[in-house]
Design a protein around this motif. Structure first.
Motif, PDB file in Angstrom:
ATOM      1  N   VAL A  26    -111.357  81.299  52.800  1.00 41.93           N
ATOM      2  CA  VAL A  26    -110.818  80.682  51.559  1.00 41.93           C
ATOM      3  C   VAL A  26    -109.018  80.610  51.826  1.00 41.93           C
ATOM      4  N   TYR A  29    -108.701  77.383  53.895  1.00 40.01           N
ATOM      5  CA  TYR A  29    -108.969  76.040  53.176  1.00 40.01           C
ATOM      6  C   TYR A  29    -108.312  75.628  51.965  1.00 40.01           C
ATOM      7  N   ARG A  30    -108.251  76.758  51.062  1.00 40.15           N
ATOM      8  CA  ARG A  30    -107.694  76.680  49.834  1.00 40.15           C
ATOM      9  C   ARG A  30    -106.182  76.651  49.897  1.00 40.15           C
ATOM     10  N   ASP A  31    -105.431  77.764  50.567  1.00 42.88           N
ATOM     11  CA  ASP A  31    -103.936  77.942  50.579  1.00 42.88           C
ATOM     12  C   ASP A  31    -103.168  77.202  51.630  1.00 42.88           C
ATOM     13  N   LEU A  35    -106.905  72.644  49.388  1.00 45.68           N
ATOM     14  CA  LEU A  35    -108.117  72.459  48.446  1.00 45.68           C
ATOM     15  C   LEU A  35    -108.166  73.130  47.381  1.00 45.68           C
ATOM     16  N   PRO A  36    -107.857  72.591  46.006  1.00 45.85           N
ATOM     17  CA  PRO A  36    -107.601  73.582  44.832  1.00 45.85           C
ATOM     18  C   PRO A  36    -108.901  74.229  44.581  1.00 45.85           C
ATOM     19  N   GLU A  37    -108.852  75.475  43.992  1.00 43.72           N
ATOM     20  CA  GLU A  37    -110.158  76.345  43.969  1.00 43.72           C
ATOM     21  C   GLU A  37    -110.692  75.444  42.281  1.00 43.72           C
ATOM     22  N   GLN A  38    -111.981  74.957  42.579  1.00 45.90           N
ATOM     23  CA  GLN A  38    -112.416  74.804  41.058  1.00 45.90           C
ATOM     24  C   GLN A  38    -113.262  75.900  40.342  1.00 45.90           C
ATOM     25  N   ALA A  50    -116.348  80.484  46.863  1.00 45.17           N
ATOM     26  CA  ALA A  50    -115.370  79.889  46.039  1.00 45.17           C
ATOM     27  C   ALA A  50    -115.766  78.581  46.231  1.00 45.17           C
ATOM     28  N   LEU A  52    -114.232  74.681  46.431  1.00 41.71           N
ATOM     29  CA  LEU A  52    -113.064  74.245  46.428  1.00 41.71           C
ATOM     30  C   LEU A  52    -113.100  72.620  46.253  1.00 41.71           C
ATOM     31  N   ASP A  53    -112.257  72.051  45.565  1.00 40.92           N
ATOM     32  CA  ASP A  53    -112.495  70.728  45.424  1.00 40.92           C
ATOM     33  C   ASP A  53    -111.774  69.783  46.480  1.00 40.92           C
TER      34      ASP A  53
END
Length: 152
Positions: A26, A29-31, A35-38, A50, A52-53
């Protein structure tokens, strides 16, 4: 009158990936990738997910000869498993450097492809083999290239 989305039987492509090290995946890929957490959910027995968009999704289906050719162009040898995840970014070189600094292994550095994109290959968290790519020409410019078109 119908909207464009009403005429589409599939609304979203969602790739579901099991990650042994959930927190690290997470965070990567997110930070790092951005990729914003949807949404995020948790359940019994420590279950967590999680969502991720990743922007617009496409499903790229390639025959074995095409898969081999892409590996040869981007890496110089056969490396990709049956599934490879590709992320379009604005800066392939900078993104590749950030991802490697965050723990991804560079398989091949950013390389200009015959289809006019700058592509790098990485082995990333959650055991994903990924491509980071930056389009160097507009879609209209690429459509004029030999071999670029549709089967339709």
């Amino acid at each position: 009158m119908s909207t464009p989305d009403e005429d589409r039987p599939v609304r979203q492509l969602r790739l579901v990936v099991e990650a042994e090290d959930y927190e690290a995946a997470v965070a990567f890929y997110r930070d790092v990738l951005g990729l914003p957490e949807q949404a995020a959910f948790s359940g019994d027995d420590g279950a967590r997910v999680a969502i991720l968009d990743a922007g617009r999704a496409t499903l790229e289906i390639a025959n074995p000869a095409q898969k081999k050719m892409i590996d040869d162009v981007e890496v110089g040898r056969q490396v990709a498993p049956k599934i490879r995840v590709a992320f379009e970014v604005d800066d392939a070189r900078g993104t590749t450097e950030r991802l490697v600094s965050a723990g991804a292994s560079e398989v091949a550095p950013p390389t200009v492809t015959p289809w006019e994109s700058l592509n790098s290959r990485l082995d990333a968290p959650a055991d994903l083999h990924i491509t980071v790519f930056q389009e160097l020409r507009t879609l209209e410019e690429r459509e004029a290239l030999d071999g670029f078109g549709t089967d339709a």
